[in-house]
Design a protein around this motif. Structure first.
Motif, mmCIF file in Angstrom:
data_model
loop_
_atom_site.group_PDB
_atom_site.id
_atom_site.type_symbol
_atom_site.label_atom_id
_atom_site.label_comp_id
_atom_site.label_asym_id
_atom_site.label_seq_id
_atom_site.Cartn_x
_atom_site.Cartn_y
_atom_site.Cartn_z
ATOM 1 N N LEU A 22 0.864 -1.179 0.000
ATOM 2 C CA LEU A 22 0.000 0.000 0.000
ATOM 3 C C LEU A 22 0.903 1.233 0.000
ATOM 4 O O LEU A 22 1.660 1.442 0.940
ATOM 5 C CB LEU A 22 -0.905 0.006 1.234
ATOM 6 N N PHE A 35 -2.794 1.079 -4.616
ATOM 7 C CA PHE A 35 -2.440 -0.337 -4.577
ATOM 8 C C PHE A 35 -2.784 -1.007 -5.897
ATOM 9 O O PHE A 35 -3.574 -0.497 -6.706
ATOM 10 C CB PHE A 35 -3.113 -1.044 -3.401
ATOM 11 N N ARG A 61 -4.437 -5.513 3.619
ATOM 12 C CA ARG A 61 -5.077 -5.924 2.366
ATOM 13 C C ARG A 61 -5.871 -7.197 2.595
ATOM 14 O O ARG A 61 -5.393 -8.145 3.220
ATOM 15 C CB ARG A 61 -4.020 -6.185 1.303
#
Length: 335
Positions: A22, A35, A61
């Motif tokens: 990220l 991302f 994530r």
């Protein structure tokens, strides 16, 4: 600062976003997280969870969603909250901005305005930098408004003075021919030509005693996406007969804030090229542009700049066109 919105800005080089990482980056005075999705495309979200404003870039994530690190709310690539771990109810305003994002020319570009107008065909053509030989894709944060840096890049005659020790032009710009013009694509060009000059010592593959013609063409697209081409031919011969390929470099600017700018560029690999880039950017350009920023403050932008009644020289044709174009775009978006 009055940002132009209905244009494409570069957010990052693709290689800055690896795997499930990220990338947090401030762009146009706002924090974002970028991302890469499972299908290889990219997403960009406002980086503050609207619950208690924790940075999503510090979250986890979960496929193509990000879980807020503070209370676990999850947001998808469209910026919508898809899960509230405390209830089946998802507040209707639990969402973050998610502008259109496109990967092109090894960069990640985002559209800052009306999403319905986000045509990827409007991304400037930087296909010339998609070469097979390895290149370093760099980024430097400059402490200056992007229009100040654009002035610097669109007028390369400053090389004669600021970069005297680095490039040793030895009066070449003072004897060169300059022109500034526009083309049918909306690009503004700043062009320098030098005729019957000695072969540069670093230009290999050409006889040491050869006389050369040289060109430096800088192409600009709004708001600040520039491409520089430097080429050499034997004196009197057309560009098509150049004995070596032209050198092409992107110079792409995206505002971080009103007084700081992300500067994206490429350079040759190796320690020598890295040292040269550091000297030119950080030791020569940066101190001057930072000093100008401190002197101008908010007057660096738009009409406020012209209120200072700057002296205009014959070498400023392209720079004047660029600043006028930006003012026109701001007026149009303001209605």
């Amino acid at each position: 600062m009055t940002y132009i919105r209905n244009v494409w800005y570069m957010a990052a080089w693709e290689e800055e976003i690896e795997g499930d990482s990220l990338l947090a980056r401030r762009l146009l005075d706002k924090p974002w997280v970028i991302f890469r999705k499972a299908d290889g495309s990219y997403a960009m979200l406002g980086n503050l969870c609207p619950h208690r404003f924790a940075p999503l870039s510090q979250g986890r994530r979960k496929g193509d969603t990000i879980a807020c690190p503070y209370h676990g709310l999850e947001y998808d690539a469209a910026g919508l909250c898809t899960r509230n771990p405390f209830s089946d109810l998802i507040p209707p305003h639990a969402r973050v901005d998610a502008p259109p994002v496109v990967a092109r020319h090894r960069g990640v570009w985002f559209w800052a305005g009306d999403a319905d107008k986000a045509d990827p065909a409007l991304i400037p053509d930087f296909s010339a930098i998609e070469v097979e030989q390895p290149m370093v894709h760099g980024r430097t944060l400059f402490p200056a408004h992007y229009e100040i840096i654009t002035d610097n890049l669109i007028d390369l005659s400053h090389t004669e003075f600021i970069h005297e020790d680095s490039f040793r032009m030895n009066g070449k710009f003072l004897a060169g021919q300059y022109s500034g013009d526009e083309d049918e694509t909306g690009a503004i060009w700043s062009r320098w030509a030098f005729y019957d000059t000695p072969r540069p010592a670093w230009l290999y593959g050409v006889a040491a005693d050869a006389r050369m013609d040289e060109w430096l063409d800088m192409r600009w697209h709004a708001p600040a996406s520039m491409l520089l081409e430097v080429g050499f031919t034997l004196a009197g011969r057309p560009r098509e007969e150049a004995p070596v390929p032209a050198f092409v470099n992107p110079h792409i600017l995206t505002p971080e804030t009103a007084e700081t700018t992300h500067y994206f560029y490429t350079r040759q690999p190796g320690e020598e090229a890295e040292a040269m880039t550091r000297q030119v950017f950080e030791m020569e350009d940066l101190p001057m542009l930072e000093a100008i920023q401190h002197a101008l403050g908010a007057s660096a932008e738009g009409a406020a700049f012209w209120d200072l009644k700057p002296v205009v020289l014959n070498i400023d044709a392209a720079a004047v066109r660029v600043r006028r174009r930006l003012m026109k775009l701001r007026r149009e978006e303001a209605g």
